[in-house]
Design a protein around this motif. Structure first.
Motif, PDB file in Angstrom:
ATOM      1  N   UNK A  27       0.829  -1.190   0.000  1.00  0.00           N
ATOM      2  CA  UNK A  27       0.000   0.000   0.000  1.00  0.00           C
ATOM      3  C   UNK A  27       0.872   1.251   0.000  1.00  0.00           C
ATOM      4  N   UNK A  28       0.224   2.386  -0.182  1.00  0.00           N
ATOM      5  CA  UNK A  28       0.943   3.661  -0.234  1.00  0.00           C
ATOM      6  C   UNK A  28       1.218   4.117   1.189  1.00  0.00           C
ATOM      7  N   UNK A  29       2.281   3.584   1.741  1.00  0.00           N
ATOM      8  CA  UNK A  29       2.582   3.793   3.149  1.00  0.00           C
ATOM      9  C   UNK A  29       2.673   5.265   3.530  1.00  0.00           C
ATOM     10  N   UNK A  30       3.283   6.072   2.673  1.00  0.00           N
ATOM     11  CA  UNK A  30       3.532   7.464   3.021  1.00  0.00           C
ATOM     12  C   UNK A  30       2.259   8.261   3.259  1.00  0.00           C
ATOM     13  N   UNK A  31       1.132   7.809   2.721  1.00  0.00           N
ATOM     14  CA  UNK A  31      -0.132   8.519   2.874  1.00  0.00           C
ATOM     15  C   UNK A  31      -1.100   7.831   3.841  1.00  0.00           C
ATOM     16  N   UNK A  32      -0.647   6.810   4.513  1.00  0.00           N
ATOM     17  CA  UNK A  32      -1.514   6.028   5.380  1.00  0.00           C
ATOM     18  C   UNK A  32      -1.345   6.409   6.844  1.00  0.00           C
ATOM     19  N   UNK A  33      -2.468   6.559   7.506  1.00  0.00           N
ATOM     20  CA  UNK A  33      -2.445   6.670   8.946  1.00  0.00           C
ATOM     21  C   UNK A  33      -2.128   5.296   9.541  1.00  0.00           C
ATOM     22  N   UNK A  34      -1.185   5.264  10.462  1.00  0.00           N
ATOM     23  CA  UNK A  34      -0.745   4.022  11.077  1.00  0.00           C
ATOM     24  C   UNK A  34      -0.972   4.077  12.580  1.00  0.00           C
ATOM     25  N   UNK A  35      -1.212   2.921  13.155  1.00  0.00           N
ATOM     26  CA  UNK A  35      -1.453   2.871  14.582  1.00  0.00           C
ATOM     27  C   UNK A  35      -0.831   1.660  15.248  1.00  0.00           C
TER      28      UNK A  35
END
Length: 125
Positions: A27-35
């Protein structure tokens, strides 16, 4: 498609520090909210911290009280959880999760469709 792999867990003593990593792919990691979430024996899954694409962060201060710090390295497609001054009550399986592209920051399990397998952290007294 979306894969999250946690690492860095283990057995430590109270007062130790530990850094967890979550490597993402698919996935497009740079644009993803991560938790980061955790689940202790007999307890519901609990929110720990989250970070957005623009580095806004939130954490569960009632539980971690400033001891944990979330960060990300987009070049490495990795999110980190730095944990200091660990306590026995921090013992849990820690899960990395992705909320999706440009998702609003969230503390809710239901807002995260993608999850890693978890890494066990055990803190002895």
């Amino acid at each position: 498609q979306v894969q999250l792999v946690e690492s860095g867990g283990g057995l430590v003593q109270a007062g130790d520090s530990l850094s967890l990593s979550c490597a993402a792919s698919g996935h497009t990691f740079s644009a993803y909210t991560m938790g980061w979430f955790r689940q202790a024996p007999g307890k519901e899954r609990e929110f720990v911290a989250a970070i957005t694409w623009d580095d806004r962060t939130t954490s569960n201060d009632d539980s971690v009280k400033g001891r944990f710090t979330i960060s990300r390295d987009n070049a490495k497609r990795t999110v980190y959880l730095q944990k200091n001054s660990l306590k026995p009550e921090d013992t849990a399986v820690y899960y990395c999760a992705s909320a999706g592209n440009f998702a609003p920051i969230s503390r809710r399990v239901a807002d995260y469709p993608y999850w890693g397998q978890g890494t066990q952290v055990t803190v002895s007294s």
